[in-house]
Scaffold this motif. Structure first.
Motif, short mmCIF file in Angstrom:
data_model
loop_
_atom_site.label_atom_id
_atom_site.label_comp_id
_atom_site.label_asym_id
_atom_site.label_seq_id
_atom_site.Cartn_x
_atom_site.Cartn_y
_atom_site.Cartn_z
N GLY A 228 -30.87 19.52 -14.59
CA GLY A 228 -31.89 18.52 -14.31
C GLY A 228 -33.02 19.54 -15.45
N SER A 229 -32.70 21.15 -15.49
CA SER A 229 -33.86 21.99 -16.73
C SER A 229 -32.83 20.98 -18.28
CB SER A 229 -33.46 23.09 -16.15
OG SER A 229 -32.29 23.53 -16.76
N LEU A 230 -32.01 21.00 -18.14
CA LEU A 230 -31.90 19.89 -19.82
C LEU A 230 -32.19 18.03 -20.20
CD1 LEU A 230 -28.59 22.40 -20.38
CD2 LEU A 230 -30.59 22.61 -21.54
N ASN A 231 -32.63 17.89 -20.73
CA ASN A 231 -33.00 16.34 -20.81
C ASN A 231 -31.78 16.01 -21.16
OD1 ASN A 231 -33.52 13.77 -21.93
ND2 ASN A 231 -35.24 14.84 -22.60
N ARG A 232 -30.86 15.04 -20.58
CA ARG A 232 -29.43 14.68 -20.68
C ARG A 232 -29.52 13.50 -21.65
NH1 ARG A 232 -32.17 12.06 -16.61
NH2 ARG A 232 -32.61 9.98 -16.57
N ARG A 233 -30.23 12.81 -22.46
CA ARG A 233 -30.16 12.77 -23.75
C ARG A 233 -30.60 13.26 -24.99
NH1 ARG A 233 -30.63 7.30 -22.95
NH2 ARG A 233 -30.26 6.46 -20.75
N ARG A 234 -30.67 14.39 -24.57
CA ARG A 234 -31.00 15.17 -25.82
C ARG A 234 -30.08 16.27 -26.41
NH1 ARG A 234 -35.96 14.62 -28.34
NH2 ARG A 234 -36.01 16.62 -28.92
N ARG B 192 -18.39 11.05 -26.85
CA ARG B 192 -19.11 10.51 -26.33
C ARG B 192 -18.93 8.76 -26.41
NH1 ARG B 192 -23.41 12.87 -29.48
NH2 ARG B 192 -22.63 14.75 -28.91
N GLY C 172 -24.62 16.80 -20.59
CA GLY C 172 -23.56 16.21 -20.13
C GLY C 172 -22.43 16.72 -20.32
N ASN D 185 -35.24 8.01 -21.04
CA ASN D 185 -34.34 8.02 -19.88
C ASN D 185 -34.97 6.85 -18.92
OD1 ASN D 185 -32.98 10.99 -20.44
ND2 ASN D 185 -34.85 11.97 -20.54
N ALA E 119 -23.71 18.90 -28.30
CA ALA E 119 -23.46 18.82 -27.38
C ALA E 119 -24.24 17.94 -26.30
CB ALA E 119 -22.55 19.22 -26.21
N LEU E 120 -24.30 17.21 -25.36
CA LEU E 120 -24.89 16.44 -24.64
C LEU E 120 -24.77 17.65 -23.45
CD1 LEU E 120 -25.38 13.26 -24.50
CD2 LEU E 120 -27.43 14.45 -25.89
N LEU F 5 -38.28 16.28 -12.69
CA LEU F 5 -37.14 17.21 -13.02
C LEU F 5 -37.46 18.53 -14.00
CD1 LEU F 5 -34.70 14.28 -13.54
CD2 LEU F 5 -34.34 16.31 -12.25
N ALA F 6 -36.98 19.64 -14.09
CA ALA F 6 -36.81 20.68 -14.78
C ALA F 6 -37.18 20.21 -15.76
CB ALA F 6 -36.03 21.82 -14.02
N TYR F 7 -36.47 19.33 -16.96
CA TYR F 7 -36.81 18.80 -18.05
C TYR F 7 -37.97 19.37 -18.89
CZ TYR F 7 -36.65 14.65 -18.75
OH TYR F 7 -36.51 13.33 -18.38
N ARG G 177 -33.11 28.66 -24.92
CA ARG G 177 -34.09 27.56 -25.03
C ARG G 177 -35.66 28.57 -24.67
NH1 ARG G 177 -35.76 22.67 -21.51
NH2 ARG G 177 -35.53 24.06 -20.34
N GLU H 95 -37.11 22.15 -30.23
CA GLU H 95 -38.38 21.83 -29.83
C GLU H 95 -39.62 22.36 -29.42
OE1 GLU H 95 -38.21 19.48 -26.57
OE2 GLU H 95 -39.66 18.77 -27.12
#
Lengths: 288, 284
Positions: free
Chosen positions: B105-111, A12, B155, A202, B152-153, A178-180, B169, B119
Motif C-alpha cells: 500500500g505504501s507504493l503507488n501500484r501504477r508508478r 507486463r 506489483g 488509480n 519495475a512496478l 492507502l499509505a502511498y 524513497r 518524484e
C-alpha cells in the motif's frame, strides 16, 4: 538478500489475452460497437440517399435495391436515416458520459481529499440531486431553456453526476487512506498534485466502467426524450425520434421505421452494457 | 558535527483525542495523553506497546499526518507549526520521513520504482534527468536492489523488495529522522531480519536518527538503543534497551514481555486478560 529477485522481470501484461477476457459475447459486443461507431463516423460515405429529403410518391416502400431498408412516411431512405441517426444517438450519449464522468471524478476527488465536512456537504448535495429522476430533471431543463439536443444532453449529464460521483467517491476514499497517498502528502505535495498524479490514475478503471455502463443508459434516456419531442428535433435523423415518427405508420401497417430504429437502440445499449460489465468484472477480479 | 547530547526530536505534553460514534455511542479515546520524550541525534528509540497504545498516533503527529490537540514538537531545533504552510511541510519532509507498515500500500501500484523515487528527488532537491537516474541507482544500491528494479512496478516486487523501495524513497529526501511505523511487521521473519540489518547499516552510514514503532519486542533488541513503553497514550517506562527488556520496572512492561510468543511458549489466559483489562489488576 541476493535471493530476492524480480518476480516477473519487466513482463507486463499487454493486450494479448484481450479476446480471452472478453469472451464470445464480449467480442460480439465490441464488434457491434465498432460497427456502429464506424457507421456514425462515415455516414455521409455509406449513405445511399440524403437522410432528410424524400419523395412523397415513394413513401412506405419495402426493401429494394434502391432503398435497402425501404422508406418512411415521407419517402425518405430508412437505411440512410439509421446511419445518420447513429451520429446524434452516439454523440449525445458520449457527451453525457464525458461530462458526468468528469464531474463525478472531480467531486469524488474533492470529497476524498478533504473528507469530513466537505465530504458530508457534497454527500448531502448529491442526495438532493438523487431525489430528482433523470428524465424529470431533463424535462425541467427543457421547460426553462427550450427543446434541443444540447439542453437535454447537459441536463442529463448533470442528473448522471450523482451516480458516478457516489461510486468514484468510495473508490477514491479507499485510495486516499492507502499509505502511498500519505507518503506523497508527507513530501509537501499539494492536494491537487497528489489527487491528479496519484489518486486519479488509480480510479481510471472505475471511471471507464461507469462510462461504458452509463453510455447505454444515456442512449435510452436521450432516445426517450427525443421520442417525447424534447430532444433532437425533426427533420434531423435520430433513433429515438424515428421510433416516435414511426408510431403512426405502425398503426397503418408499416412497422419498419419504429422496429428498425428500436432494434438499433436495443442492440447498441446491450453491447455497451456487456462491455461495461466486462470492464467491471476485470476490475473486481484484478483486486483481491 | 553534532554532539550526542543534542536532541533531534523534542516532544513535550503531546495530547490527541479521537472521538468515535455518535449520540449515546460517542466515545473519546485518548491516543496521546501528555506524552513527552526526546530522541538524541543519531540514536534509535523504539516505541513499544500493544495495539491502541497510541504509538502509531505519536508517529503520525511527529511527521505531520495528524494534528495534536495540545503539546509541542521540536524537530531539529525548529518548532513544528500546527497548521504548516506548503514550504514548512516541505522543510519538515527534509527533516523527517516515514516508512509505513503495509509494503504494497505504501507504493503507488501504477508508478514504477523510478517514478516513485524520482518524484521525491524532484520535489526536494530539484534533481531531474540523468542526475536523478544516478541518484536512483545509488539509492537502490544502498537498499540492496539492482538498477534493473528501477523500471519495475510495485506489483512485480516481493514484499521485502517493496519495503526496500519505500526505504529508498524515504532516504531520497535526505532526512535526519526516519520514522518506521511497524515497518517490518508485515514481512516474513527471514526477510524481516534482512531489512532490520539493512536499516541498521543505513543508520550507521548516514548517521540517521530512528523512531522505531513496533509491537514486536523480539525485533527491538536488534535495532534500538533505547526503548519507550507506551500504554493507553502514556509513556509508562523508558530506559536503555537491555535495561527495559531484561529488568523491566513497570508491571505492564513485564506483562508485555511475558506475553510475547517464543519457542515453547504457552499462552496463559490470565495474563492475556490482565493486559486487556484494568490497570489495577495488572499492577496488583
Amino acid at each position: 538478500m541476493s535471493a530476492e529477485t524480480l518476480a516477473r522481470p519487466a513482463a507486463r501484461r499487454r493486450g494479448g489475452d484481450l479476446a480471452v477476457w472478453l469472451g464470445p459475447l464480449g467480442i460480439a459486443a465490441a464488434v457491434i460497437i465498432a460497427l456502429i461507431t464506424l457507421a456514425a463516423l462515415f455516414a455521409p460515405l455509406i449513405a445511399t440517399h440524403d437522410p432528410d429529403i424524400g419523395s412523397v410518391v415513394q413513401r412506405y416502400q419495402g426493401p429494394s435495391a434502391e432503398h435497402l431498408l425501404g422508406t418512411d412516411q415521407s419517402g425518405r431512405d430508412l437505411f440512410s436515416r439509421l446511419l445518420y441517426g447513429a451520429r446524434t444517438s452516439l454523440f449525445g450519449a458520449a457527451v453525457v458520459v464525458l461530462l458526468a464522468g468528469g464531474g463525478g471524478a472531480v467531486l469524488a476527488l474533492v470529497a476524498a481529499w478533504f473528507g469530513r465536512n466537505v465530504d458530508a456537504f457534497l454527500g448531502r448535495v448529491l442526495d438532493l440531486l438523487f431525489a430528482f429522476p433523470n428524465l424529470l430533471l431533463a424535462i425541467l431543463a427543457v421547460a426553462v431553456f427550450g427543446t434541443g439536443l444540447a439542453q437535454v444532453t447537459i441536463a442529463l449529464a448533470i442528473s448522471y453526476v450523482p451516480y458516478t460521483a457516489r461510486v468514484l467517491r468510495s473508490v477514491a476514499l479507499r485510495e486516499r487512506r492507502l499509505a502511498y497517498v500519505q507518503a506523497a502528502e508527507l513530501q509537501g505535495l499539494s492536494g491537487l498534485v497528489v489527487s491528479l498524479r496519484h489518486i486519479l490514475p488509480n480510479i481510471v478503471p472505475q471511471i471507464l466502467t461507469g462510462a461504458a455502463i452509463n453510455f447505454g443508459y444515456a442512449m435510452i434516456d436521450l432516445a426517450a426524450l427525443s421520442f417525447l419531442g424534447l430532444g433532437v428535433q425533426p427533420p434531423t435523423a435520430d433513433w429515438g425520434l424515428m421510433v416516435s415518427q414511426g408510431k403512426d405508420s405502425l398503426l397503418q401497417g408499416y412497422p419498419q421505421q419504429s422496429m428498425l430504429a428500436g432494434t438499433c437502440i436495443v442492440v447498441a445499449v446491450a453491447a455497451f452494457s456487456v462491455i461495461g460489465e466486462r470492464l467491471g468484472g476485470r476490475k473486481a477480479g484484478g483486486r483481491a | 558535527m553534532s554532539t550526542t547530547a543534542e536532541n533531534v526530536i523534542e516532544i513535550s505534553g503531546l495530547c490527541k483525542q479521537f472521538t468515535t460514534g455518535r449520540g449515546r455511542k460517542r466515545r473519546t479515546v485518548r491516543a496521546l495523553d501528555d506524552v513527552s520524550l526526546t530522541v538524541a541525534d543519531g540514536s534509535c528509540l523504539a516505541v513499544v506497546g500493544e495495539s491502541g497504545s497510541g504509538k502509531s498516533t505519536l508517529a503520525r503527529v511527529l511527521v505531520g499526518l495528524e494534528r495534536a490537540d495540545a503539546g509541542e514538537v521540536v524537530l531539529a531545533g525548529r518548532p513544528v507549526a500546527q497548521r504548516p504552510r506548503r514550504a514548512e511541510r516541505r522543510a519538515r519532509a527534509r527533516d523527517v520521513q516515514m516508512v509505513f507498515q503495509d509494503p504494497s500500500g505504501s507504493l503507488n501500484r501504477r508508478r514504477t520504482v523510478e517514478a516513485a523515487i524520482g518524484e521525491v528527488l524532484a520535489a526536494h532537491h530539484r534533481v531531474t534527468g540523468s542526475d536523478a537516474r544516478r541518484r536512483i541507482d545509488d539509492l537502490l544500491d544502498q537498499v540492496g536492489l539492482r538498477p534493473a528494479h528501477a523500471r519495475a512496478l510495485p506489483g512485480e516486487l516481493s514484499g521485502g523488495q517493496q519495503q526496500r523501495v519505500a526505504i529508498a524513497r524515504a532516504l531520497a529526501a535526505e532526512p535526519r529522522v526516519l520514522v518506521l511505523d511497524e515497518a517490518v511487521a508485515a514481512l516474513d521473519v527471514s526477510v524481516q531480519a534482512q531489512v532490520l540489518n539493512l536499516l541498521a547499516e543505513i543508520r550507521r552510514a548516514r548517521r540517521l536518527t530512528y523512531l522505531f514503532i513496533t509491537h514486536d519486542l523480539s525485533v527491538v533488541r536488534q535495532v534500538s538503543d533505547e526503548v519507550v513503553v507506551m500504554r493507553r497514550g502514556q509513556v509508562v517506562e523508558r530506559g536503555s534497551t537491555d535495561q527495559v527488556l531484561d529488568h523491566p520496572r513497570h508491571p505492564y512492561t513485564v506483562l508485555l514481555r511475558d506475553s510475547a510468543p517464543r519457542p515453547g511458549w504457552r499462552p496463559r489466559l490470565s495474563i492475556n486478560s490482565d493486559i486487556s483489562s484494568d490497570t489495577a489488576e495488572a499492577e496488583a
